[in-house]
Design a protein around this motif. Structure first.
Motif, mmCIF file in Angstrom:
data_model
loop_
_atom_site.group_PDB
_atom_site.id
_atom_site.type_symbol
_atom_site.label_atom_id
_atom_site.label_comp_id
_atom_site.label_asym_id
_atom_site.label_seq_id
_atom_site.Cartn_x
_atom_site.Cartn_y
_atom_site.Cartn_z
ATOM 1 N N LYS A 170 2.237 -1.290 -33.158
ATOM 2 C CA LYS A 170 3.252 -1.569 -34.175
ATOM 3 C C LYS A 170 4.592 -0.946 -33.793
ATOM 4 O O LYS A 170 4.657 0.034 -33.068
ATOM 5 N N TYR A 171 5.663 -1.569 -34.312
ATOM 6 C CA TYR A 171 7.010 -0.995 -34.258
ATOM 7 C C TYR A 171 7.499 -0.808 -32.816
ATOM 8 O O TYR A 171 8.097 0.215 -32.472
ATOM 9 N N SER A 172 7.280 -1.789 -31.971
ATOM 10 C CA SER A 172 7.625 -1.666 -30.561
ATOM 11 C C SER A 172 9.040 -2.150 -30.277
ATOM 12 O O SER A 172 9.593 -3.005 -30.980
ATOM 13 N N PHE A 173 9.641 -1.598 -29.234
ATOM 14 C CA PHE A 173 10.931 -2.028 -28.684
ATOM 15 C C PHE A 173 12.061 -1.980 -29.708
ATOM 16 O O PHE A 173 12.998 -2.775 -29.657
ATOM 17 N N GLN A 174 12.014 -1.048 -30.621
ATOM 18 C CA GLN A 174 13.084 -0.931 -31.604
ATOM 19 C C GLN A 174 14.284 -0.211 -30.991
ATOM 20 O O GLN A 174 14.141 0.775 -30.277
ATOM 21 N N TYR A 175 15.452 -0.766 -31.244
ATOM 22 C CA TYR A 175 16.729 -0.213 -30.762
ATOM 23 C C TYR A 175 16.864 -0.237 -29.237
ATOM 24 O O TYR A 175 17.680 0.496 -28.680
ATOM 25 N N ILE A 176 16.099 -1.059 -28.524
ATOM 26 C CA ILE A 176 16.276 -1.143 -27.073
ATOM 27 C C ILE A 176 17.496 -1.997 -26.750
ATOM 28 O O ILE A 176 17.948 -2.818 -27.555
ATOM 29 N N THR A 177 18.034 -1.831 -25.543
ATOM 30 C CA THR A 177 19.188 -2.612 -25.108
ATOM 31 C C THR A 177 19.008 -3.060 -23.657
ATOM 32 O O THR A 177 18.272 -2.449 -22.880
ATOM 33 N N ASP A 178 19.690 -4.168 -23.317
ATOM 34 C CA ASP A 178 19.862 -4.619 -21.932
ATOM 35 C C ASP A 178 18.529 -4.697 -21.184
ATOM 36 O O ASP A 178 18.325 -4.035 -20.159
ATOM 37 N N SER A 179 17.621 -5.535 -21.685
ATOM 38 C CA SER A 179 16.265 -5.563 -21.158
ATOM 39 C C SER A 179 15.764 -6.991 -20.971
ATOM 40 O O SER A 179 16.247 -7.925 -21.610
ATOM 41 N N VAL A 180 14.753 -7.134 -20.078
ATOM 42 C CA VAL A 180 14.163 -8.436 -19.771
ATOM 43 C C VAL A 180 12.642 -8.304 -19.779
ATOM 44 O O VAL A 180 12.082 -7.353 -19.202
ATOM 45 N N PHE A 181 11.978 -9.288 -20.424
ATOM 46 C CA PHE A 181 10.519 -9.349 -20.467
ATOM 47 C C PHE A 181 10.097 -10.720 -19.940
ATOM 48 O O PHE A 181 10.609 -11.736 -20.400
ATOM 49 N N GLU A 182 9.128 -10.745 -19.020
ATOM 50 C CA GLU A 182 8.658 -12.002 -18.456
ATOM 51 C C GLU A 182 7.130 -12.002 -18.375
ATOM 52 O O GLU A 182 6.518 -11.016 -17.947
ATOM 53 N N ASN A 183 6.527 -13.125 -18.808
ATOM 54 C CA ASN A 183 5.083 -13.322 -18.703
ATOM 55 C C ASN A 183 4.296 -12.179 -19.350
ATOM 56 O O ASN A 183 3.303 -11.695 -18.803
ATOM 57 N N CYS A 184 4.734 -11.763 -20.509
ATOM 58 C CA CYS A 184 4.081 -10.684 -21.238
ATOM 59 C C CYS A 184 3.293 -11.226 -22.428
ATOM 60 O O CYS A 184 3.567 -12.320 -22.921
ATOM 61 N N VAL A 185 2.336 -10.435 -22.895
ATOM 62 C CA VAL A 185 1.633 -10.691 -24.148
ATOM 63 C C VAL A 185 1.879 -9.487 -25.035
ATOM 64 O O VAL A 185 1.440 -8.372 -24.730
ATOM 65 N N LEU A 186 2.581 -9.706 -26.139
ATOM 66 C CA LEU A 186 2.997 -8.625 -27.017
ATOM 67 C C LEU A 186 2.400 -8.886 -28.400
ATOM 68 O O LEU A 186 2.848 -9.776 -29.115
#
Length: 279
Positions: free
Chosen positions: A151-167
């Motif tokens: 829960k509550y993942s990637f809050q307030y992150i900046t300048d990022s890339v996600f590829e071929n992920c399962v979230l």
């Protein structure tokens, strides 16, 4: 370079200030219950080691960890450290990575609440993670083939890339800024509220009330599954490929969709266009 093999350390600051050191097949465990084994180290390599004590890697520069295990008792394992490579390692203690920079991780198994806070620059490939508040307030994340649950993942992150992920995550990407998610599965509730300049490309998004109160939001050829009350008060440009349960009061922009079960417009200030594109 010095090499240490096959030893057990349990004293306080066992290898404090180590430089140009290789440690293989060692255990950090025992009755003395000492903390901070590698504090203030530089150019340290750790291979096939077992960590059952607190705070082993603080204020380290040039750190390589491979094929090792950090248990639940190995709390706050890496803080204030820089230039880190971690491969094929279990990180199972709370708060395992914080205030670090220039991190690469591959083939790791993470079970760690509050993992990765305030990290500057991390590449993660082919990893599994279970966490709450995962990667909060971090920047320049590059995630590839990461399977994350919590829960509550990637809050307030900046300048990022996600590829071929399962979230598989609730309340993800809140207040995120300048983020792209490609070719990924994103499951959860209340996705990416209050985000800015976030783009989802070729993604499958599942869950209630996604993508509300957003600025500069883009969806490119995305599926929205079991999604209701979408895009409320958001600035959005979206191409959706699936039937949507409901869309509520988009602020501005255009939403292209093959069908919507319910369009809710109960506030005249919200003028985003919903364009039904039937075949």
């Amino acid at each position: 370079m010095n090499i240490v093999t096959g030893k057990t350390f349990d004293e306080e600051r066992a290898l404090y200030g180590a430089k140009d050191l290789v440690v293989k097949d060692c255990r950090f465990d025992g009755p003395a219950d000492g903390e901070s084994a590698f504090k203030e180290g530089k150019e340290v390599t750790v291979e096939n080691c077992f960590f059952n004590l607190r705070y082993p890697f603080w204020h380290d520069d040039g750190l390589k960890i491979a094929a090792s295990e950090m248990t639940e008792l190995c709390r706050a394992a890496l803080w204030y450290s820089h230039d880190i490579q971690i491969t094929d390692t279990k990180l199972h203690g709370i708060k395992a990575l914080r205030e670090c920079s220039n991190v690469t991780m591959q083939g790791c198994d993470i079970v760690s609440p509050e993992f990765g806070w305030s990290v500057q620059g991390i590449e993660m490939k082919n990893c599994k993670a279970e966490s709450e508040y995962f990667m909060m307030r971090s920047d320049h994340l590059n995630f590839q083939a990461v399977n994350m649950k919590g829960k509550y993942s990637f809050q307030y992150i900046t300048d990022s890339v996600f590829e071929n992920c399962v979230l598989d995550t609730k309340d993800a990407f809140w207040h995120a800024k300048n983020v792209t998610v490609r070719d990924s599965i994103v499951k959860g509730e209340y996705l990416a509220w209050y985000c800015e300049n976030v783009t989802f490309e070729n993604c499958r998004i599942t869950g209630t009330q996604p993508l509300c109160y957003c600025k500069g939001l883009k969806l490119v050829n995305c599926e929205l599954i079991d999604a209701d009350l979408c895009f409320e008060k958001s600035e959005v440009e979206a191409t959706v490929t699936t039937l949507v349960q409901s869309i509520k009061n988009p602020l501005s922009g255009h939403i292209y969709v093959p069908g919507v079960e319910e369009i809710i417009r109960d506030d005249e200030k919200y003028l985003g266009e919903i364009i039904i594109e039937r075949e």
